[in-house]
Scaffold this active site. Sequence first.
Site, PDB file in Angstrom:
ATOM      1  N   GLN A   1      49.241 -13.411  66.089  1.00 36.93           N
ATOM      2  CA  GLN A   1      48.792 -14.635  66.757  1.00 36.93           C
ATOM      3  C   GLN A   1      47.692 -14.224  67.874  1.00 36.93           C
ATOM      4  OE1 GLN A   1      51.490 -17.532  66.785  1.00 36.93           O
ATOM      5  NE2 GLN A   1      50.416 -18.985  67.942  1.00 36.93           N
TER       6      GLN A   1
ATOM      7  N   SER B   1      54.236  -8.871  65.454  1.00 35.15           N
ATOM      8  CA  SER B   1      54.745 -10.346  65.407  1.00 35.15           C
ATOM      9  C   SER B   1      54.424 -10.920  64.273  1.00 35.15           C
ATOM     10  CB  SER B   1      54.161 -10.874  66.710  1.00 35.15           C
ATOM     11  OG  SER B   1      54.984 -12.150  66.894  1.00 35.15           O
ATOM     12  N   LEU B   2      53.977 -11.736  64.108  1.00 35.67           N
ATOM     13  CA  LEU B   2      53.558 -12.757  62.814  1.00 35.67           C
ATOM     14  C   LEU B   2      52.929 -11.623  61.974  1.00 35.67           C
ATOM     15  CD1 LEU B   2      52.985 -15.247  61.329  1.00 35.67           C
ATOM     16  CD2 LEU B   2      50.559 -15.162  62.192  1.00 35.67           C
TER      17      LEU B   2
ATOM     18  N   ARG C   1      57.984 -21.260  61.171  1.00 38.23           N
ATOM     19  CA  ARG C   1      58.212 -20.382  62.239  1.00 38.23           C
ATOM     20  C   ARG C   1      57.365 -20.883  63.377  1.00 38.23           C
ATOM     21  NH1 ARG C   1      55.805 -15.430  63.881  1.00 38.23           N
ATOM     22  NH2 ARG C   1      57.161 -13.996  64.848  1.00 38.23           N
TER      23      ARG C   1
ATOM     24  N   HIS D   1      58.847 -13.769  72.116  1.00 35.38           N
ATOM     25  CA  HIS D   1      59.542 -12.772  72.134  1.00 35.38           C
ATOM     26  C   HIS D   1      60.176 -12.645  73.383  1.00 35.38           C
ATOM     27  CE1 HIS D   1      57.857 -11.695  68.452  1.00 35.38           C
ATOM     28  NE2 HIS D   1      56.484 -11.707  68.835  1.00 35.38           N
TER      29      HIS D   1
ATOM     30  N   GLN E   1      63.637 -10.745  65.937  1.00 36.52           N
ATOM     31  CA  GLN E   1      62.227 -10.297  66.271  1.00 36.52           C
ATOM     32  C   GLN E   1      61.664 -11.642  66.972  1.00 36.52           C
ATOM     33  OE1 GLN E   1      58.825 -11.812  64.458  1.00 36.52           O
ATOM     34  NE2 GLN E   1      57.865  -9.684  63.977  1.00 36.52           N
TER      35      GLN E   1
END
Length: 313
Positions: free
Chosen positions: A11, A91-92, A116, A200, A249
């Site tokens: 992102q 991440s994503l 999400r 996170h 995560q």
Amino acid sequence: MNKIAYIFSGQGSQYIGMGKELYDNFPECRNVFDETDKCLGIKLSEMIFEGNKEDLNRTEYTQPAIVTMSLAAYKAISKYNIKPFVTAGLSLGEYTALTISGVFTQSQVIPLVQKRGRFMQEAVPEGKGKMCAIIGLEEEKVREACNEALDYGIVEPANFNCPGQIVIGGEVKAVDMAADIAKKKGAKRCLDLILSAPFHTSMLNPAAENLKKELEDISLGQLNIPVISNVTSDYIQAVDEIKDLLYRQVMSSVLWEQTIRRMISDGVKHFVELGPGRTLSGFVKKIDRSLNVYNVEDLASLKKATIALETVG
């Protein structure tokens, strides 16, 4: 053997018009965008190609948009019969990596990352949390700065991107205090990031719990390409680990530098960033300038990458 890694954008890399050249020139890529529109019941492709930044930057749209564009980039390079040895995503981007490996189908992953995104957006009230990039300070001192600021609230390392760039996140006052402490410890700069929540960190626990419920009903496919997890910076050993890793995560540090170093130690010399922007390419080069790094986001970058990689593998 020259090993290739595919890495997928996270992102923040989104921009209006991303993937339009791939959509216009390859039926396989057009199908990816059309499938996303069908999955979500909205014309997300129109928002991506000709919408406004405010809409695209809403996390619940950003996440499926980036995954869609990244999958389209993967379809484009796949036409050239280039095969990755390993894959990972920031991440994503981990969701895209798992999809190309065979764990998710596109029709599973697109609604999942939209939810999400919504869960992450709603987990922390606006104005309560923030994120800040600490530039030019080693990991141990960043951790010390966070620990010393805990009297002011939650603050934790969120992303280990590359040498000299660690992102921290948490409650506004605590993050500001940790940044001040980091400067006194020798940080060159502390840059506030424009994000809707402290991703996170433990503050995202409500989002993780909601995501866990969504994952329960999804049946997973096989890992056909090895994937390295953000949470462990190690290979995912079995499909039945994946749901727990994705749950963790959301509220755990992203070990990106450690992930790239693991790939390097396993002989990867060629990295291809698939998706919008070149953020990950920059991180890889900061980890080891001798590596070959390419990206695929439009026709020019696709041509450059495929010409360079046709003799590799």
